[in-house]
Write a protein that holds these residues in place. Sequence first.
Motif, mmCIF file in Angstrom:
data_model
loop_
_atom_site.group_PDB
_atom_site.id
_atom_site.type_symbol
_atom_site.label_atom_id
_atom_site.label_comp_id
_atom_site.label_asym_id
_atom_site.label_seq_id
_atom_site.Cartn_x
_atom_site.Cartn_y
_atom_site.Cartn_z
ATOM 1 N N GLU A 196 32.986 -35.790 -69.349
ATOM 2 C CA GLU A 196 33.844 -34.608 -69.262
ATOM 3 C C GLU A 196 35.166 -34.975 -68.601
ATOM 4 O OE1 GLU A 196 31.420 -30.661 -68.595
ATOM 5 O OE2 GLU A 196 30.647 -32.199 -67.243
ATOM 6 N N ARG A 197 36.240 -34.361 -69.098
ATOM 7 C CA ARG A 197 37.569 -34.524 -68.501
ATOM 8 C C ARG A 197 38.177 -33.150 -68.263
ATOM 9 N NH1 ARG A 197 37.603 -38.206 -72.544
ATOM 10 N NH2 ARG A 197 37.727 -40.405 -71.937
ATOM 11 N N TRP A 198 38.716 -32.996 -67.051
ATOM 12 C CA TRP A 198 39.528 -31.833 -66.736
ATOM 13 C C TRP A 198 40.897 -32.357 -66.307
ATOM 14 C CZ3 TRP A 198 34.730 -32.807 -64.772
ATOM 15 C CH2 TRP A 198 33.698 -31.887 -65.016
ATOM 16 N N ALA A 199 41.919 -31.652 -66.652
ATOM 17 C CA ALA A 199 43.254 -32.050 -66.193
ATOM 18 C C ALA A 199 44.134 -30.817 -66.127
ATOM 19 C CB ALA A 199 43.880 -33.087 -67.120
ATOM 20 N N VAL A 200 45.025 -30.800 -65.150
ATOM 21 C CA VAL A 200 46.002 -29.728 -65.028
ATOM 22 C C VAL A 200 47.300 -30.352 -64.535
ATOM 23 C CG1 VAL A 200 45.297 -29.151 -62.667
ATOM 24 C CG2 VAL A 200 46.494 -27.442 -64.055
ATOM 25 N N THR A 201 48.405 -29.899 -65.078
ATOM 26 C CA THR A 201 49.728 -30.320 -64.614
ATOM 27 C C THR A 201 50.569 -29.063 -64.389
ATOM 28 O OG1 THR A 201 50.794 -30.454 -66.794
ATOM 29 C CG2 THR A 201 49.557 -32.385 -66.042
ATOM 30 N N GLY A 202 51.537 -29.182 -63.518
ATOM 31 C CA GLY A 202 52.410 -28.039 -63.253
ATOM 32 C C GLY A 202 53.700 -28.488 -62.617
ATOM 33 N N GLY A 203 54.690 -27.647 -62.697
ATOM 34 C CA GLY A 203 55.964 -27.998 -62.092
ATOM 35 C C GLY A 203 56.883 -26.805 -61.954
ATOM 36 N N ILE A 204 57.719 -26.865 -60.930
ATOM 37 C CA ILE A 204 58.805 -25.907 -60.715
ATOM 38 C C ILE A 204 60.091 -26.708 -60.626
ATOM 39 C CG2 ILE A 204 59.746 -24.105 -59.210
ATOM 40 C CD1 ILE A 204 56.928 -23.623 -58.170
ATOM 41 N N GLU A 205 61.050 -26.355 -61.454
ATOM 42 C CA GLU A 205 62.314 -27.068 -61.476
ATOM 43 C C GLU A 205 63.462 -26.071 -61.432
ATOM 44 O OE1 GLU A 205 62.534 -30.449 -64.303
ATOM 45 O OE2 GLU A 205 60.586 -29.726 -64.987
ATOM 46 N N ALA A 206 64.546 -26.513 -60.858
ATOM 47 C CA ALA A 206 65.726 -25.656 -60.774
ATOM 48 C C ALA A 206 66.977 -26.502 -60.950
ATOM 49 C CB ALA A 206 65.776 -24.921 -59.439
ATOM 50 N N LYS A 207 67.979 -25.902 -61.578
ATOM 51 C CA LYS A 207 69.301 -26.505 -61.684
ATOM 52 C C LYS A 207 70.292 -25.512 -61.056
ATOM 53 C CE LYS A 207 70.618 -28.877 -65.264
ATOM 54 N NZ LYS A 207 70.621 -30.237 -64.714
ATOM 55 N N PRO A 208 70.428 -25.556 -59.719
ATOM 56 C CA PRO A 208 71.320 -24.611 -59.040
ATOM 57 C C PRO A 208 72.741 -24.673 -59.571
ATOM 58 C CG PRO A 208 69.990 -25.849 -57.464
ATOM 59 C CD PRO A 208 69.810 -26.500 -58.787
ATOM 60 N N THR A 209 73.177 -25.865 -59.951
ATOM 61 C CA THR A 209 74.474 -26.058 -60.588
ATOM 62 C C THR A 209 74.251 -26.963 -61.782
ATOM 63 O OG1 THR A 209 75.093 -28.073 -59.390
ATOM 64 C CG2 THR A 209 75.555 -25.961 -58.297
ATOM 65 N N PRO A 210 75.212 -27.009 -62.710
ATOM 66 C CA PRO A 210 75.023 -27.882 -63.873
ATOM 67 C C PRO A 210 74.837 -29.344 -63.513
ATOM 68 C CG PRO A 210 76.779 -26.307 -64.283
ATOM 69 C CD PRO A 210 76.429 -26.179 -62.832
ATOM 70 N N GLU A 211 75.263 -29.749 -62.308
ATOM 71 C CA GLU A 211 75.196 -31.159 -61.958
ATOM 72 C C GLU A 211 74.228 -31.432 -60.811
ATOM 73 O OE1 GLU A 211 79.331 -32.025 -61.306
ATOM 74 O OE2 GLU A 211 79.561 -32.722 -63.351
ATOM 75 N N SER A 212 73.254 -30.571 -60.647
ATOM 76 C CA SER A 212 72.234 -30.813 -59.630
ATOM 77 C C SER A 212 70.892 -30.307 -60.134
ATOM 78 C CB SER A 212 72.599 -30.120 -58.308
ATOM 79 O OG SER A 212 72.608 -28.721 -58.480
ATOM 80 N N ARG A 213 69.831 -30.915 -59.638
ATOM 81 C CA ARG A 213 68.480 -30.568 -60.067
ATOM 82 C C ARG A 213 67.525 -30.844 -58.927
ATOM 83 N NH1 ARG A 213 64.300 -33.704 -62.964
ATOM 84 N NH2 ARG A 213 65.669 -35.509 -62.714
ATOM 85 N N ILE A 214 66.589 -29.947 -58.692
ATOM 86 C CA ILE A 214 65.519 -30.164 -57.738
ATOM 87 C C ILE A 214 64.198 -29.807 -58.417
ATOM 88 C CG2 ILE A 214 66.895 -29.837 -55.656
ATOM 89 C CD1 ILE A 214 65.937 -26.966 -55.534
ATOM 90 N N TYR A 215 63.126 -30.440 -57.959
ATOM 91 C CA TYR A 215 61.861 -30.241 -58.662
ATOM 92 C C TYR A 215 60.678 -30.471 -57.737
ATOM 93 C CZ TYR A 215 62.067 -35.341 -58.807
ATOM 94 O OH TYR A 215 62.162 -36.665 -58.467
ATOM 95 N N LEU A 216 59.564 -29.881 -58.126
ATOM 96 C CA LEU A 216 58.255 -30.119 -57.532
ATOM 97 C C LEU A 216 57.271 -30.195 -58.681
ATOM 98 C CD1 LEU A 216 56.245 -30.291 -55.148
ATOM 99 C CD2 LEU A 216 56.119 -27.785 -55.215
ATOM 100 N N ARG A 217 56.610 -31.349 -58.828
ATOM 101 C CA ARG A 217 55.676 -31.549 -59.933
ATOM 102 C C ARG A 217 54.355 -32.089 -59.409
ATOM 103 N NH1 ARG A 217 60.356 -33.693 -62.847
ATOM 104 N NH2 ARG A 217 59.743 -35.813 -62.218
ATOM 105 N N GLY A 218 53.307 -31.771 -60.124
ATOM 106 C CA GLY A 218 52.000 -32.283 -59.737
ATOM 107 C C GLY A 218 51.071 -32.393 -60.925
#
Length: 929
Positions: A340-362
């Motif tokens: 058996e295999r279980w898997a989950v992925t998720g992420g929250i990403e933001a581009k506050p400005t066109p030239e910046s990006r922040i993220y949280l992934r798991g």
Amino acid sequence: MTMTFRGASVLALAVAGALAAPLAQAQTHSAADTPAAQSQSVAGVVLDDQGRGLPGARVTIVETGAQAVTDRQGYFTFATAPVAGDVTLQVDYIGRETFTQRIAPEERGNAVLVAPGEATIIVTGAIASGTVRALNQQRNADNATNVLSADDVGRFPDPNIAEALQRVVGISIERDQGEGRYINVRGAPAEFSAVAVDGVAVSALDPTTRAVDLDTLPSDIINSLEVTKTLLPSQNADSISGAINVVTRSAFDSRRSRFNASFGGSINQYGGSDVRGSAFASTRFGADRNLGVVVSGSYSRTDRQVDNVESVWDVLTRPEGGEVFGIIENLFKDYDTRRERWAVTGGIEAKPTPESRIYLRGSFARFKDDEFRNRLGIIWEDGELQPGATDTTATFTKARLEKQFRHRVQQNEILTVTAGGEHRLGTALVDYSGSYSTSDQFYPRRNELLFRSSLRPTLSYDYSNPDNPAFSLFRTGEHLQTDRYAFRENTFRNNITNNEEWSARGNIALPVPMGANELELRAGVAWRDRTVVADEERQRDRAAGSAPALTLPQMLSGQPSQNYDYFLGRKINPDLANAYLDAQRSRSPRRMPDSITADYTADEQILAGYVMARADFGATDVIAGVRVERTAFDGAAPTFNDDTGAIGEAAASARYTNVFPNLTIRHAFTENLLLRAALTRGINRPNFVDLVPRVVEETDGNVIVVESGNPELQPTLSNNADLALEYYVEPLGLISIAGFYKDLSDYRYTLTRAGTYRGQDALFTRPENAPDGSLYGFEVAWNQKFTFLPGFLSHFGVFANYTYTEADINVASPYAGRSVFPLPGQSKHTYNASVYFENDTLSARLSYTDRSDYLDEINADVPAMDLYWEGRGQLDFTASAQVTPNFTAFFEAKNLTNSPGVRYFGSRERVYEYERFGYTLFSGIKLNF
């Protein structure tokens, strides 16, 4: 080179500081000498008509000729655009017509370029969609990279990452019960390839290796698979053959909300069934849709019955004189397994400005293998060899018979979490991340119950047909006299291995004026801290009072145990056997010293710093740089004094610094004809279990194997030379050829020697370093849809590749007259071939993959007893039909050739293991919104 770890920290910071001055000077120059209108950046995204980002698109500012390449989500940035007023952007993308779009000054920071709609798309269809993205990323990569998109993976019946990667040119896989587990890139051992999920390094699950069990990761969680075959200074150096990055989905892959799901089931030739399902959802919020959330999940279950026969060979002395190859033990294994295999992925990403990006992934993945095994054993070596034996036939008197039940549960878990960001500060681009990962392996059950027959019959075997040998036992039936079996022993093992790693990295890149050409300077630092804890308990009880209350005949079920054409009798009732084993486990004595000496702990810290420069000379891009990595290792293993019973500890440490120079060249003869060349260096650090000073006894059937560590082991280093020519065929295709050479030093290998241990015959294994070795070869690939053919034929295409490798290692001193050995895990030939058909509603693919024989283990004393895996070919078929725009039905047929897994000693007629898995027929549906 000797240096303290603190000294290495200072060195890495000094490297970054040395680059800071020219970067700061260049930025000051840009701000002082360039008008504001000229230094204004241009940034944006390239989308298809469905709102999905187009990765690997080449974007050109027509007025200046400056070029940028879109990232995985289709975003691009020009740090400076020395043009006032409107800017004309041209987008070049394989599979689509080139188009241009005018950008007004107010759009410079957030340009949205939408490729023309379906009417102008040159190639349509699901296979084409995924292949287009992969080929564009591969074409515009700085270094030698192969990319598989999720669409590509979905067109093969590959349930896990290992099996998906076997389709990539130069990659073959090692299997467990027919399913891919480890990968070999360009003929190198599995440990030579690093694995990451979204850039987060994944540690090995098995405590005996650095190779990652890729069957733990399901293939339906990915957005793409990236295989880097020539590293850049900005990448971790711990990959000699190839670095694998599993890229999960991002909300910024598309501007609109998305949902898809799939599920289905199968039947298997040898019994059992499969079920599999997955789901994915993403959405973006805000007025500018600059906040995104994504989540995906996957589940699969495989019930399978596997037939397996193992034959242990040795050199036997005949009573009448002379020697022959003969069998000392046969194990007939009847498996009932559930994976058996279980898997989950998720992420929250933001581009506050066109030239910046922040993220949280798991991401989190769990693999569970629940296995019941009934085993019949013939122990020939406990009897007496009779005159007349040959290399294929023999008769023994007083042979011993055993019947065993085993219940084994294995559980693997991989967790990755990363947070970071990317920002443009003036003309500088800064990115950073912090990550945490764990790789855990548990064996909560390794319980065995063994019965031994009081009969000592005269038996014979005939291996004239090594795949279907004949045994007199199955004519005379002594093994079916179950009332003659008595309790022999119970054994218990449980293992817990935890790999935990914290890491952080930071990079800065800055364009520097260089006349009419472009120059980018980049520097960075990285830190990794990995801790490994391996804990194992072993118990065994042979006391007569520990026997089950039920006799063997009373414990048998009504279910027959069949192994190929061999009738093994009836299976042991798993409920009755487990009830006994569960009750007896707490009373079974701990096995000393094995429960002590099997454990170990290790800590490894790596501090790295690099500098590199990327120069764009029009048709030629040159990257030059250097990476420095400082490694600090500390490990320990318990010791046990047989005479006094005292428990102690043996420790080992190592400190070393390695320098990795790099030169990478990409030259475009035309937009679609590319030459790549690279001179690089890589490292493979020793397995933790090999470095710690441990000595542990393993039992393989009735054979004792004693494994010991070697704290003096050195890391393997490789100086690499690569040259490749790639031609991207219009409108959709690739023809490529690549050659590679790896000069290895201190290659790590394991020898097996015969000896005695506690008064019993045993095999001893110990890792050692070979002074030097080499690995070289070439690979060719052809991937093309035949759009140039008329009518119906234009929907056909081909996907094929071939890899040839040669390798050898030169050891310090000869063993049995040999000083040159082949490289374990290296197949000389690896093939992939697929023919597919696809139009707007129907796709079908017939694919075949194969690899030639390869060495598994070296026998130091008897060259003819080296252990090999036979090459294995497999034929698969897949088809899908798009019933509606949102609904697709699919069918998969896997292993239509019912190809066996075979290991043999020295020569193919001395088969050690013969295993068949049968074919699988799978069907299901997919929903896409």
